[in-house]
Motif scaffolding. Structure first.
Motif, PDB file in Angstrom:
ATOM      1  N   PHE A   1      -0.915   8.891 -21.938  1.00 34.39           N
ATOM      2  CA  PHE A   1       0.729   9.796 -21.054  1.00 34.39           C
ATOM      3  C   PHE A   1       1.316  11.348 -21.388  1.00 34.39           C
ATOM      4  N   LEU A   2       0.548  11.459 -22.278  1.00 38.79           N
ATOM      5  CA  LEU A   2       1.278  12.899 -23.278  1.00 38.79           C
ATOM      6  C   LEU A   2       0.282  13.971 -22.698  1.00 38.79           C
TER       7      LEU A   2
ATOM      8  N   ILE B   1       9.104   8.238 -12.062  1.00 39.94           N
ATOM      9  CA  ILE B   1       7.594   7.515 -12.313  1.00 39.94           C
ATOM     10  C   ILE B   1       7.221   7.354 -13.917  1.00 39.94           C
ATOM     11  N   PHE B   2       7.547   8.250 -14.758  1.00 48.12           N
ATOM     12  CA  PHE B   2       7.616   7.628 -15.897  1.00 48.12           C
ATOM     13  C   PHE B   2       7.923   6.164 -16.490  1.00 48.12           C
TER      14      PHE B   2
ATOM     15  N   ASN C   1       2.035  16.455 -17.016  1.00 45.15           N
ATOM     16  CA  ASN C   1       2.378  17.582 -16.713  1.00 45.15           C
ATOM     17  C   ASN C   1       1.952  17.321 -14.717  1.00 45.15           C
ATOM     18  N   SER C   2       0.603  16.846 -15.028  1.00 48.49           N
ATOM     19  CA  SER C   2      -0.097  16.387 -13.609  1.00 48.49           C
ATOM     20  C   SER C   2       0.887  14.913 -13.038  1.00 48.49           C
TER      21      SER C   2
END
Length: 59
Positions: free
Chosen positions: A51-52, A2-3, A56-57
């Motif tokens: 992004f940072l 995903i990232f 987590n979500s």
């Protein structure tokens, strides 16, 4: 995965920066040359911070 997908979706920033920088260089406009690097820097910084914060979500 995903990232990586999200990371590559922002490839437009690299391409548009190159295009705007080339146009400013061709026009010999030093102010626009400088701005063509400063604007994308702050956009990338903001996206990176988002992004940072949201990692987590997203995961």
């Amino acid at each position: 995965m995903i990232f990586n997908t999200m990371y590559w979706l922002f490839g437009f920033l690299r391409v548009s920066t190159s295009g705007f920088a080339a146009q400013a260089l061709g026009a010999k406009d030093e102010l626009q040359e400088t701005l063509s690097f400063i604007r994308p820097f702050f956009i990338a910084l903001a996206i990176g911070l988002i992004f940072l914060v949201a990692q987590n979500s997203i995961a």
